[in-house]
Scaffold this active site. Structure first.
Site, PDB file in Angstrom:
ATOM      1  N   SER A  20     -52.875 -22.773 -20.719  1.00 22.36           N
ATOM      2  CA  SER A  20     -52.427 -23.814 -21.666  1.00 22.36           C
ATOM      3  C   SER A  20     -52.360 -25.192 -21.010  1.00 22.36           C
ATOM      4  O   SER A  20     -51.858 -25.346 -19.892  1.00 22.36           O
ATOM      5  CB  SER A  20     -51.044 -23.453 -22.222  1.00 22.36           C
ATOM      6  OG  SER A  20     -50.585 -24.518 -23.036  1.00 22.36           O
ATOM      7  N   LYS A  71     -48.970 -16.683 -33.446  1.00 18.25           N
ATOM      8  CA  LYS A  71     -48.902 -17.675 -34.529  1.00 18.25           C
ATOM      9  C   LYS A  71     -48.544 -17.075 -35.899  1.00 18.25           C
ATOM     10  O   LYS A  71     -47.912 -17.737 -36.709  1.00 18.25           O
ATOM     11  CB  LYS A  71     -50.220 -18.444 -34.631  1.00 18.25           C
ATOM     12  CG  LYS A  71     -50.390 -19.505 -33.546  1.00 18.25           C
ATOM     13  CD  LYS A  71     -51.670 -20.283 -33.777  1.00 18.25           C
ATOM     14  CE  LYS A  71     -51.701 -21.557 -32.973  1.00 18.25           C
ATOM     15  NZ  LYS A  71     -52.787 -22.454 -33.357  1.00 18.25           N
ATOM     16  N   ASP A 107     -51.068 -28.328 -36.482  1.00 18.57           N
ATOM     17  CA  ASP A 107     -52.524 -28.366 -36.273  1.00 18.57           C
ATOM     18  C   ASP A 107     -53.233 -29.153 -37.381  1.00 18.57           C
ATOM     19  O   ASP A 107     -54.271 -29.773 -37.150  1.00 18.57           O
ATOM     20  CB  ASP A 107     -53.112 -26.945 -36.240  1.00 18.57           C
ATOM     21  CG  ASP A 107     -52.912 -26.277 -34.883  1.00 18.57           C
ATOM     22  OD1 ASP A 107     -52.800 -26.993 -33.873  1.00 18.57           O
ATOM     23  OD2 ASP A 107     -52.867 -25.028 -34.859  1.00 18.57           O
ATOM     24  N   GLY A 131     -67.055 -20.750 -39.270  1.00 17.82           N
ATOM     25  CA  GLY A 131     -66.051 -19.818 -38.758  1.00 17.82           C
ATOM     26  C   GLY A 131     -64.892 -19.671 -39.725  1.00 17.82           C
ATOM     27  O   GLY A 131     -64.572 -20.608 -40.483  1.00 17.82           O
ATOM     28  N   GLY A 134     -58.400 -18.373 -37.292  1.00 12.86           N
ATOM     29  CA  GLY A 134     -57.114 -19.057 -37.428  1.00 12.86           C
ATOM     30  C   GLY A 134     -57.264 -20.560 -37.555  1.00 12.86           C
ATOM     31  O   GLY A 134     -56.641 -21.180 -38.430  1.00 12.86           O
ATOM     32  N   ALA A 135     -58.081 -21.180 -36.701  1.00 17.00           N
ATOM     33  CA  ALA A 135     -58.210 -22.642 -36.727  1.00 17.00           C
ATOM     34  C   ALA A 135     -58.850 -23.099 -38.039  1.00 17.00           C
ATOM     35  O   ALA A 135     -58.504 -24.164 -38.563  1.00 17.00           O
ATOM     36  CB  ALA A 135     -59.026 -23.120 -35.535  1.00 17.00           C
ATOM     37  N   GLY A 252     -62.469 -31.817 -29.839  1.00 21.21           N
ATOM     38  CA  GLY A 252     -61.149 -31.249 -30.135  1.00 21.21           C
ATOM     39  C   GLY A 252     -59.995 -31.863 -29.362  1.00 21.21           C
ATOM     40  O   GLY A 252     -58.844 -31.457 -29.564  1.00 21.21           O
TER      41      GLY A 252
HETATM   42  P1  NAP Z   1     -60.458 -17.112 -33.992  1.00 26.17           P
HETATM   43  O1  NAP Z   1     -59.271 -16.936 -34.876  1.00 26.17           O
HETATM   44  O2  NAP Z   1     -60.810 -16.068 -33.003  1.00 26.17           O
HETATM   45  O3  NAP Z   1     -61.724 -17.389 -34.951  1.00 26.17           O
HETATM   46  C1  NAP Z   1     -63.008 -17.597 -34.440  1.00 26.17           C
HETATM   47  C2  NAP Z   1     -64.014 -17.589 -35.579  1.00 26.17           C
HETATM   48  O4  NAP Z   1     -65.293 -17.829 -35.000  1.00 26.17           O
HETATM   49  C3  NAP Z   1     -64.103 -16.261 -36.330  1.00 26.17           C
HETATM   50  O5  NAP Z   1     -64.291 -16.498 -37.702  1.00 26.17           O
HETATM   51  C4  NAP Z   1     -65.351 -15.620 -35.716  1.00 26.17           C
HETATM   52  O6  NAP Z   1     -66.073 -14.787 -36.603  1.00 26.17           O
HETATM   53  C5  NAP Z   1     -66.199 -16.819 -35.443  1.00 26.17           C
HETATM   54  N1  NAP Z   1     -67.188 -16.552 -34.397  1.00 26.17           N
HETATM   55  C6  NAP Z   1     -66.954 -16.209 -33.108  1.00 26.17           C
HETATM   56  N2  NAP Z   1     -68.114 -16.046 -32.447  1.00 26.17           N
HETATM   57  C7  NAP Z   1     -69.100 -16.280 -33.353  1.00 26.17           C
HETATM   58  C8  NAP Z   1     -70.526 -16.246 -33.295  1.00 26.17           C
HETATM   59  N3  NAP Z   1     -71.150 -15.950 -32.149  1.00 26.17           N
HETATM   60  N4  NAP Z   1     -71.224 -16.525 -34.425  1.00 26.17           N
HETATM   61  C9  NAP Z   1     -70.585 -16.839 -35.576  1.00 26.17           C
HETATM   62  N5  NAP Z   1     -69.231 -16.871 -35.696  1.00 26.17           N
HETATM   63  C10 NAP Z   1     -68.518 -16.601 -34.601  1.00 26.17           C
HETATM   64  O7  NAP Z   1     -60.309 -18.456 -33.123  1.00 26.17           O
HETATM   65  P2  NAP Z   1     -59.542 -19.786 -33.569  1.00 26.17           P
HETATM   66  O8  NAP Z   1     -58.134 -19.724 -33.118  1.00 26.17           O
HETATM   67  O9  NAP Z   1     -59.866 -20.044 -34.990  1.00 26.17           O
HETATM   68  O10 NAP Z   1     -60.259 -20.879 -32.623  1.00 26.17           O
HETATM   69  C11 NAP Z   1     -61.603 -21.252 -32.836  1.00 26.17           C
HETATM   70  C12 NAP Z   1     -61.995 -22.386 -31.895  1.00 26.17           C
HETATM   71  O11 NAP Z   1     -61.208 -23.547 -32.174  1.00 26.17           O
HETATM   72  C13 NAP Z   1     -61.766 -22.076 -30.418  1.00 26.17           C
HETATM   73  O12 NAP Z   1     -62.834 -22.604 -29.685  1.00 26.17           O
HETATM   74  C14 NAP Z   1     -60.481 -22.824 -30.083  1.00 26.17           C
HETATM   75  O13 NAP Z   1     -60.420 -23.229 -28.734  1.00 26.17           O
HETATM   76  C15 NAP Z   1     -60.608 -24.044 -30.990  1.00 26.17           C
HETATM   77  N6  NAP Z   1     -59.309 -24.639 -31.333  1.00 26.17           N
HETATM   78  C16 NAP Z   1     -59.072 -25.925 -30.956  1.00 26.17           C
HETATM   79  C17 NAP Z   1     -57.867 -26.511 -31.282  1.00 26.17           C
HETATM   80  C18 NAP Z   1     -57.601 -27.930 -30.869  1.00 26.17           C
HETATM   81  O14 NAP Z   1     -56.429 -28.366 -30.889  1.00 26.17           O
HETATM   82  N7  NAP Z   1     -58.600 -28.695 -30.516  1.00 26.17           N
HETATM   83  C19 NAP Z   1     -56.891 -25.802 -32.001  1.00 26.17           C
HETATM   84  C20 NAP Z   1     -57.182 -24.482 -32.387  1.00 26.17           C
HETATM   85  C21 NAP Z   1     -58.403 -23.911 -32.039  1.00 26.17           C
HETATM   86  P3  NAP Z   1     -65.570 -13.341 -37.104  1.00 26.17           P
HETATM   87  O15 NAP Z   1     -64.377 -13.622 -37.980  1.00 26.17           O
HETATM   88  O16 NAP Z   1     -66.722 -12.809 -37.833  1.00 26.17           O
HETATM   89  O17 NAP Z   1     -65.204 -12.596 -35.858  1.00 26.17           O
END
Ligand code: NAP
Length: 289
Positions: A20, A71, A107, A131, A134-135, A252
């Site tokens: 983190s 979360k 967020d 995607g 969660g985000a 981000g």
């Molecule tokens: P998550 O809940 O694991 O969701 C990831 C999503 O991406 C899922 O829908 C997954 O599909 C999809 N995915 C993963 N690999 C893929 C691929 N190869 N092809 C197509 N779809 C794919 O993760 P999250 O928490 O939403 O986070 C997502 C990203 O946002 C991360 O990189 C994280 O670091 C970033 N983030 C940034 C911030 C910020 O403050 N800047 C805050 C939150 C998150 P499936 O559902 O089909 O598995």
């Protein structure tokens, strides 16, 4: 930082939490604000969440950030949850109110902050979100709040997409939302004003990956916006390709900074030195990679 007999505790709970960047960012702001507080990482296993909350109450923790995997799991343990966090379906910020814990989601404000810097007028615009994790939920809420008239979430798993869509049925933020499988993206991209990558594709150490190929990005309007929630590497391959096509790129970092700033303001009731938080974060990112 001097720890005194009166030092108050803030922190971030997650598992794992070692990666983190929040402690560096928050402690820089706390020092600048001259507060007698410390922000610590708390690695808490899922099965220990309830006991950790009771312990935090016992030692007078003021509040804390919440990251994966807590979360959603923390929601039933809170006495109050903001409407926004209910809509997103996740809490990332918790604070103490009397003898209870309250939660919200910062967020959404973090996500929209850099977009508000571009224009206040998003009425009638079209967003595509890559995607459905969660985000993506915070991004959908943010786009709905800004007034986008079409919000399309694209995912690779039809079943998960269907569940995602259904989960917004009773939400005021789900009205302009539709879902599409990844294969349909080429037809949708030419109309989009904003494309958000909310998948981990392109994240360190897989910096050569991109959710969209150059041929797909070439279909987009020049002047449209590519927004990648990933903050390392900077820029991501997706943003490099987008910029080469005349698109505006947002990474981000600002979302991370702004969601933290909103949380710190909430815990302390004070205005927060956002520039100090950003600087500390960028320094830490540069030192790491
Ligand atoms: P998550 O809940 O694991 O969701 C990831 C999503 O991406 C899922 O829908 C997954 O599909 C999809 N995915 C993963 N690999 C893929 C691929 N190869 N092809 C197509 N779809 C794919 O993760 P999250 O928490 O939403 O986070 C997502 C990203 O946002 C991360 O990189 C994280 O670091 C970033 N983030 C940034 C911030 C910020 O403050 N800047 C805050 C939150 C998150 P499936 O559902 O089909 O598995």
């Amino acid at each position: 930082m001097t720890i005194t007999g009166k030092t108050k505790l803030l922190g971030v709970i997650g598992y794992p939490v070692e990666h983190s960047l929040s402690p560096v960012m928050h402690n820089a702001a706390i020092a600048q604000m001259g507060l007698d507080c410390a922000y610590l990482p708390f690695p808490i296993k899922p099965e220990d969440l309830a006991i950790a909350l009771a312990g935090f109450a016992a030692v007078g923790v003021m509040g804390f950030s919440v990251t994966i995997p807590h979360k959603q799991a923390i929601m039933p343990l809170l006495s109050e949850i903001s409407d926004l966090a209910q809509a997103v379906g996740a809490v990332n910020t918790v604070w103490r109110k009397g003898e209870t814990w309250c939660g919200t989601n910062t967020d959404v404000l973090g996500f929209i902050a850099p977009l508000k810097g571009i224009t206040e007028d998003w009425q009638g615009k079209k967003a595509i979100i890559l995607g459905n994790g969660g985000a993506a939920r915070a991004v959908v809420t943010g786009c709905a709040q800004l007034g986008f008239s079409q919000i399309t979430v694209a995912g690779r798993n039809a079943e998960k997409l269907k569940n995602f869509q259904e989960s917004w049925q009773n939400s005021p933020f789900g009205q302009n939302l539709s879902v599409q499988t990844w294969e349909n993206l080429p037809q949708l991209l030419p109309d989009a004003d904003l494309v958000v990558n909310s998948t981990p594709m392109g994240m360190f150490p897989h910096g050569d990956a991109s959710p969209l190929e150059i041929a797909e990005i070439q279909r987009m309007k020049s002047g449209s916006i590519a927004y990648d929630l990933i903050y390392t590497p900077r820029p991501t391959k997706f943003l490099q390709l987008a910029e080469s096509q005349g698109m505006l790129a947002i990474d981000g970092v600002e979302m991370l900074v702004q969601q933290g700033a909103v949380a710190l303001e909430l815990w302390t009731g004070r205005s927060v030195p956002v520039d100090t938080m950003r600087e500390a974060l960028l320094q830490q990112l540069a030192a790491k990679h």
